[in-house]
Write an enzyme that holds these catalytic residues in place. Sequence first.
Site, PDB file in Angstrom:
ATOM      1  N   TYR A  58       0.837  -1.209   0.000  1.00 10.00           N
ATOM      2  CA  TYR A  58       0.000   0.000   0.000  1.00 10.00           C
ATOM      3  C   TYR A  58       0.873   1.260   0.000  1.00 10.00           C
ATOM      4  O   TYR A  58       0.607   2.218  -0.738  1.00 10.00           O
ATOM      5  CB  TYR A  58      -0.907  -0.043   1.223  1.00 10.00           C
ATOM      6  CG  TYR A  58      -1.978   1.016   1.290  1.00 10.00           C
ATOM      7  CD1 TYR A  58      -3.145   0.904   0.538  1.00 10.00           C
ATOM      8  CD2 TYR A  58      -1.840   2.111   2.140  1.00 10.00           C
ATOM      9  CE1 TYR A  58      -4.150   1.865   0.627  1.00 10.00           C
ATOM     10  CE2 TYR A  58      -2.842   3.077   2.236  1.00 10.00           C
ATOM     11  CZ  TYR A  58      -3.984   2.946   1.472  1.00 10.00           C
ATOM     12  OH  TYR A  58      -4.978   3.895   1.561  1.00 10.00           O
ATOM     13  N   LYS A  81       0.962   4.075  -2.919  1.00 10.98           N
ATOM     14  CA  LYS A  81       0.541   5.442  -2.631  1.00 10.98           C
ATOM     15  C   LYS A  81       1.655   6.466  -2.873  1.00 10.98           C
ATOM     16  O   LYS A  81       1.380   7.612  -3.252  1.00 10.98           O
ATOM     17  CB  LYS A  81       0.021   5.539  -1.196  1.00 10.98           C
ATOM     18  CG  LYS A  81      -1.321   4.855  -0.987  1.00 10.98           C
ATOM     19  CD  LYS A  81      -2.378   5.337  -1.982  1.00 10.98           C
ATOM     20  CE  LYS A  81      -3.779   4.894  -1.617  1.00 10.98           C
ATOM     21  NZ  LYS A  81      -4.776   5.333  -2.609  1.00 10.98           N
TER      22      LYS A  81
END
Length: 257
Positions: free
Chosen positions: A156, A160
């Site tokens: 993640y 991001k």
Amino acid sequence: MSGRYDGRVALVTGAARGIGRAIASRFAAEGASVAIVDLDPAEAEATAETLPLSSGATAVGISADVSDPASVERAVAATVGNLGALHIVVNNAGVTRDNLLFKMSDDDWDTVMAVHLRGAFLVSRAAQSHFVSQRYGKILCLSSTSALGNRGQANYSAAKLGVQGFVKTLAIELGPYGVNVNAVAPGFIATEMTDATAHRLNLDVEEFRRLSAEANPVRRVGAPEDIASAAAFLCSDEASYISGQTLYVDGGLSTGV
């Protein structure tokens, strides 16, 4: 609070719930017609029916897998076909597959990358031809404070932070055609996704939120509406001289206070 988006058409991915729904609702309240794009067709349509639309604006629910090129192309075409144009794209769709590195599977990594990073690429690529031809467009991508690093989120966090590099590059490429590209990086926002993180950590949801609030300079957790407010500004003409930026909306947590 109406009028800022009169005559505009916005496409928001992952908009059936949480942050995406709040952004779509804010755009609708300010005059936009909105395409609710979500993997679940029933939820997309149900959300479209509940938007606070202004007079003359419409909404449509569209099912799409943002990691699939053909599905994305169909969703963008359906938006233009149903709503007549496309002016704003918000790449919000997201999933988590949290785990420590030694436990993280290939699928955990690939799924998160496919939805967050590949999804932003595919949707932006499909929209840009419309934006370039009309010499106007707004692209907003959802990053996260996890881009700065977060235990158990190697996939993640990487995705991001990748979004932030993607935004900077698109701002350079598309700026000459009247297209602004920015990102919002939320901190802790009370949503189903963060509730799922609490369950993964074997914490009560309310306790998890309380602990997160105590670690934050403003001493509260965020709400989806906090992100919607930032999105409403960055996708408006008031922000026409802002591009390639990532706005952290996290109550000051990323300042290190």
